[in-house]
Design an enzyme around this catalytic site. Structure first.
Site, PDB file in Angstrom:
ATOM      1  N   GLY A  48       0.860  -1.180   0.000  1.00 16.40           N
ATOM      2  CA  GLY A  48       0.000   0.000   0.000  1.00 16.40           C
ATOM      3  C   GLY A  48       0.892   1.225   0.000  1.00 16.40           C
ATOM      4  N   GLU A  49       0.505   2.230   0.741  1.00 11.19           N
ATOM      5  CA  GLU A  49       1.297   3.457   0.818  1.00 11.19           C
ATOM      6  C   GLU A  49       1.777   3.593   2.267  1.00 11.19           C
ATOM      7  OE1 GLU A  49       3.461   6.331   0.284  1.00 11.19           O
ATOM      8  OE2 GLU A  49       1.852   6.920   1.644  1.00 11.19           O
ATOM      9  N   SER A  50       3.085   3.448   2.465  1.00 12.83           N
ATOM     10  CA  SER A  50       3.612   3.327   3.833  1.00 12.83           C
ATOM     11  C   SER A  50       3.392   4.588   4.672  1.00 12.83           C
ATOM     12  CB  SER A  50       5.097   2.966   3.805  1.00 12.83           C
ATOM     13  OG  SER A  50       5.859   3.982   3.186  1.00 12.83           O
ATOM     14  N   CYS A  80       6.126  -5.351   0.987  1.00 10.90           N
ATOM     15  CA  CYS A  80       6.301  -4.060   0.326  1.00 10.90           C
ATOM     16  C   CYS A  80       6.174  -2.914   1.338  1.00 10.90           C
ATOM     17  CB  CYS A  80       5.349  -3.931  -0.861  1.00 10.90           C
ATOM     18  SG  CYS A  80       5.834  -2.639  -2.034  1.00 10.90           S
ATOM     19  N   ARG A 107      13.122   3.172   0.364  1.00 11.89           N
ATOM     20  CA  ARG A 107      11.805   3.207  -0.292  1.00 11.89           C
ATOM     21  C   ARG A 107      11.951   3.391  -1.796  1.00 11.89           C
ATOM     22  NH1 ARG A 107       8.352   7.830   2.083  1.00 11.89           N
ATOM     23  NH2 ARG A 107       6.878   6.878   0.682  1.00 11.89           N
ATOM     24  N   ILE A 136       6.339  -3.993  -7.094  1.00 10.17           N
ATOM     25  CA  ILE A 136       5.574  -2.797  -7.477  1.00 10.17           C
ATOM     26  C   ILE A 136       6.057  -1.628  -6.621  1.00 10.17           C
ATOM     27  CG2 ILE A 136       3.288  -1.755  -7.687  1.00 10.17           C
ATOM     28  CD1 ILE A 136       2.147  -4.645  -7.785  1.00 10.17           C
ATOM     29  N   ARG A 137       6.739  -0.660  -7.251  1.00  5.86           N
ATOM     30  CA  ARG A 137       7.319   0.466  -6.485  1.00  5.86           C
ATOM     31  C   ARG A 137       8.005  -0.064  -5.234  1.00  5.86           C
ATOM     32  NH1 ARG A 137       3.081   4.464  -4.806  1.00  5.86           N
ATOM     33  NH2 ARG A 137       4.851   5.517  -3.868  1.00  5.86           N
ATOM     34  N   HIS A 172       5.378  -8.997  -3.774  1.00  2.96           N
ATOM     35  CA  HIS A 172       3.972  -9.274  -3.439  1.00  2.96           C
ATOM     36  C   HIS A 172       3.621 -10.734  -3.724  1.00  2.96           C
ATOM     37  CE1 HIS A 172       2.484  -5.089  -2.867  1.00  2.96           C
ATOM     38  NE2 HIS A 172       3.505  -4.798  -3.651  1.00  2.96           N
ATOM     39  N   GLU A 174       1.194 -12.391  -2.718  1.00  5.86           N
ATOM     40  CA  GLU A 174      -0.264 -12.575  -2.825  1.00  5.86           C
ATOM     41  C   GLU A 174      -0.769 -12.391  -4.256  1.00  5.86           C
ATOM     42  OE1 GLU A 174       0.169  -8.130  -2.301  1.00  5.86           O
ATOM     43  OE2 GLU A 174       1.263  -9.925  -1.681  1.00  5.86           O
TER      44      GLU A 174
END
Length: 195
Positions: A48-50, A80, A107, A136-137, A172, A174
């Protein structure tokens, strides 16, 4: 015995983790407030967005309760952004983090969204055959304390590590059908339940 695994569901990719765990016979609890942590045998902190996740973890002291449970050996798996939130140090950032793993994380280490990619990783702890890893990023772990085991690297960057009952991946698991990473986490949960 059914294991009950909590998934931090403040934002980010928690549904895919739910599906992975349910396919392995687990009961899943979505965690949004401190009371949702009661009775769980393990916790996943998803991508997500940390920065956002860090802000939301400070509401109602949710993060403080996770820290207390971690000190009592609750198994935790961060993917992530979850890896960033678990780390003690974040390169160039003072954002909120749980600070549970003795690692320093960089990051967006592989570039922005456009630099997302997939690759095969050799992860000996998971047995034979490569693991398809979706980045992903993605962050990576710049360095680890001696008490942290390195489980996988990509281009000499640490992307999967374990410290006691905690594991963290830059990728990821999942998002693929390969359940070995989740099974590995559940083996840690089972070790703890057996104590």
């Amino acid at each position: 015995m059914t294991r009950k695994i909590g998934i931090l569901a403040l934002q980010g990719a928690f549904r895919e983790h739910s599906q992975a765990l349910e396919s392995l016979g687990c009961e899943v609890a979505e965690v949004r407030k401190p009371g949702d942590l009661d009775g769980i045998n393990g916790l996943i902190i998803p991508g997500g967005e940390s920065t956002t996740m860090g802000k939301l973890l400070q509401v109602d002291d949710l993060g403080e309760k996770i820290k207390r449970l971690a000190k009592n050996n609750l198994p935790i798996f961060g993917t992530c952004a979850g890896m960033i939130v678990l780390s003690k140090n974040i390169e160039g950032s003072d954002q909120y983090r749980l600070g549970l793993m003795d690692v320093t994380v960089q990051r967006n280490a592989f570039g922005r969204q456009i630099a997302s990619f997939e690759t095969d990783l050799e992860i000996p702890a998971l047995g034979q055959g490569p693991v398809r890893a979706v980045f992903i990023r993605a962050p990576y772990i710049k360095n680890v304390a001696p008490n942290v085991g390195i489980l996988a690297e990509y281009e000499k960057k640490i992307v999967f590590a374990r410290q006691g009952n905690m594991i963290a991946s830059a990728f990821h698991p999942e998002l693929t059908k390969d359940r070995r990473v989740h099974q590995y986490f559940l083996s840690i949960v089972d070790e703890q339940l057996a104590k």
